[in-house]
Scaffold this motif. Structure first.
Motif, PDB file in Angstrom:
ATOM      1  N   GLN A   1       0.945  -1.119  -0.095  1.00 32.28           N
ATOM      2  CA  GLN A   1       0.000  -0.226   0.203  1.00 32.28           C
ATOM      3  C   GLN A   1       1.046   0.743  -0.105  1.00 32.28           C
ATOM      4  OE1 GLN A   1      -3.660  -0.885   2.418  1.00 32.28           O
ATOM      5  NE2 GLN A   1      -2.015  -1.371   3.722  1.00 32.28           N
ATOM      6  N   ALA A   2       0.481   1.702  -0.611  1.00 27.66           N
ATOM      7  CA  ALA A   2       0.922   3.093  -0.409  1.00 27.66           C
ATOM      8  C   ALA A   2       1.322   4.047   0.449  1.00 27.66           C
ATOM      9  CB  ALA A   2      -0.148   4.950  -1.229  1.00 27.66           C
ATOM     10  N   ASP A   3       1.125   3.896   1.895  1.00 28.93           N
ATOM     11  CA  ASP A   3       0.979   4.002   3.498  1.00 28.93           C
ATOM     12  C   ASP A   3       2.416   3.172   4.121  1.00 28.93           C
ATOM     13  OD1 ASP A   3       0.134   1.645   3.985  1.00 28.93           O
ATOM     14  OD2 ASP A   3      -1.176   2.123   5.549  1.00 28.93           O
ATOM     15  N   GLY A   4       3.023   2.704   2.886  1.00 24.06           N
ATOM     16  CA  GLY A   4       3.951   1.459   3.247  1.00 24.06           C
ATOM     17  C   GLY A   4       4.055   0.279   4.071  1.00 24.06           C
ATOM     18  N   TYR A   5       2.548  -0.313   4.260  1.00 25.22           N
ATOM     19  CA  TYR A   5       2.045  -1.351   4.802  1.00 25.22           C
ATOM     20  C   TYR A   5       1.416  -2.278   3.734  1.00 25.22           C
ATOM     21  CZ  TYR A   5       3.426   1.657   8.829  1.00 25.22           C
ATOM     22  OH  TYR A   5       4.281   2.727   9.797  1.00 25.22           O
ATOM     23  N   LEU A   6       1.453  -3.314   4.601  1.00 25.87           N
ATOM     24  CA  LEU A   6       1.388  -4.346   3.812  1.00 25.87           C
ATOM     25  C   LEU A   6      -0.406  -4.360   4.005  1.00 25.87           C
ATOM     26  CD1 LEU A   6       2.554  -7.746   4.202  1.00 25.87           C
ATOM     27  CD2 LEU A   6       2.707  -6.668   2.362  1.00 25.87           C
ATOM     28  N   GLY A   7      -1.454  -4.885   2.530  1.00 25.92           N
ATOM     29  CA  GLY A   7      -2.871  -4.647   3.005  1.00 25.92           C
ATOM     30  C   GLY A   7      -3.851  -5.971   3.056  1.00 25.92           C
ATOM     31  N   ILE A   8      -4.877  -6.352   3.977  1.00 22.62           N
ATOM     32  CA  ILE A   8      -5.224  -7.365   2.666  1.00 22.62           C
ATOM     33  C   ILE A   8      -6.304  -7.208   1.439  1.00 22.62           C
ATOM     34  CG2 ILE A   8      -6.822  -9.676   3.510  1.00 22.62           C
ATOM     35  CD1 ILE A   8      -5.635  -9.265   5.678  1.00 22.62           C
ATOM     36  N   VAL A   9      -6.315  -7.959   0.391  1.00 21.52           N
ATOM     37  CA  VAL A   9      -6.991  -7.818  -0.862  1.00 21.52           C
ATOM     38  C   VAL A   9      -8.573  -8.747  -0.749  1.00 21.52           C
ATOM     39  CG1 VAL A   9      -7.003  -7.870  -3.451  1.00 21.52           C
ATOM     40  CG2 VAL A   9      -4.883  -6.923  -2.067  1.00 21.52           C
TER      41      VAL A   9
ATOM     42  N   ALA B   1       7.692   7.119   1.793  1.00 18.92           N
ATOM     43  CA  ALA B   1       9.209   7.111   0.800  1.00 18.92           C
ATOM     44  C   ALA B   1       9.708   5.265   0.636  1.00 18.92           C
ATOM     45  CB  ALA B   1       9.952   7.412   1.768  1.00 18.92           C
ATOM     46  N   THR B   2       9.041   4.350   1.803  1.00 11.31           N
ATOM     47  CA  THR B   2       9.097   3.414   2.091  1.00 11.31           C
ATOM     48  C   THR B   2       8.401   1.983   0.129  1.00 11.31           C
ATOM     49  OG1 THR B   2      10.799   3.104   4.290  1.00 11.31           O
ATOM     50  CG2 THR B   2       9.728   1.146   3.087  1.00 11.31           C
ATOM     51  N   ALA B   3       7.582   3.027   0.154  1.00 10.07           N
ATOM     52  CA  ALA B   3       6.323   2.309  -0.240  1.00 10.07           C
ATOM     53  C   ALA B   3       6.979   3.373  -1.493  1.00 10.07           C
ATOM     54  CB  ALA B   3       4.881   3.462   0.160  1.00 10.07           C
ATOM     55  N   CYS B   4       7.210   4.154  -1.689  1.00  7.44           N
ATOM     56  CA  CYS B   4       7.771   4.628  -2.967  1.00  7.44           C
ATOM     57  C   CYS B   4       9.229   3.202  -3.448  1.00  7.44           C
ATOM     58  CB  CYS B   4       8.281   5.548  -3.595  1.00  7.44           C
ATOM     59  SG  CYS B   4       7.197   6.756  -2.905  1.00  7.44           S
ATOM     60  N   GLN B   5       9.680   2.993  -2.634  1.00  5.20           N
ATOM     61  CA  GLN B   5      11.309   1.870  -3.535  1.00  5.20           C
ATOM     62  C   GLN B   5       9.961   0.371  -3.196  1.00  5.20           C
ATOM     63  OE1 GLN B   5      12.970   1.955   0.195  1.00  5.20           O
ATOM     64  NE2 GLN B   5      14.646   3.714  -0.610  1.00  5.20           N
ATOM     65  N   LEU B   6       9.233   0.261  -2.612  1.00  2.00           N
ATOM     66  CA  LEU B   6       8.278  -1.245  -2.666  1.00  2.00           C
ATOM     67  C   LEU B   6       7.903  -0.914  -3.446  1.00  2.00           C
ATOM     68  CD1 LEU B   6       6.937  -1.712   1.138  1.00  2.00           C
ATOM     69  CD2 LEU B   6       8.903  -2.643  -0.667  1.00  2.00           C
TER      70      LEU B   6
END
Length: 132
Positions: free
Chosen positions: A46-54, A93-98
């Motif tokens: 997710q754009a917030d840097g965390y994993l999310g459940i689809v 910023a980490t989300a951008c890298q991921l």
């Protein structure tokens, strides 16, 4: 993009170059099983840097995602304190890298608009404006 976020992103890129290509965030996250979870198609970045459940998930999957996100939050908190930045800025910023290097074809990701998307083969993820 705020000047502060640009500075954080620049510092992150510089630190990644010093560490040797993979970056600190990647090294921290290699210890978790986020890649395996993304590969199931039930979890995405997710754009917030965390994993999310689809979609929906059982308690076991939720527990795995929660455990990873707790580790990420601890990492973001530590890094934010070292850089005198907000946790949310470090996470974004980490989300951008991921998004740029860890989300593989067939895997899901969610941009700030809240819509889950599945990356297709040959597709480059259009990064949020703050990633520039």
């Amino acid at each position: 993009m705020s000047r502060r976020l640009k500075m954080i992103l620049a510092a992150g890129i510089g630190l990644a170059a010093i560490v040797g290509g993979t970056g600190v965030a990647y090294a921290m996250m290699q210890a978790d099983n986020s890649a395996q979870l993304r590969a199931t198609g039930k979890v995405g970045e997710q754009a917030d840097g965390y994993l999310g459940i689809v979609g929906s998930a059982d308690a076991g999957l939720r527990a795995q995602v929660d455990a990873i996100n707790i580790k990420r939050r601890a990492y973001y908190t530590d890094l934010a304190a070292k850089r005198n930045a907000k946790i949310e800025e470090v996470a974004a910023a980490t989300a951008c890298q991921l998004f740029a290097s860890k989300v593989e074809p067939g895997q899901y990701y969610r941009l700030p608009d809240g819509v889950w998307r599945q990356r297709e083969a040959g597709q480059t993820i259009t990064l949020p404006g703050y990633c520039a």
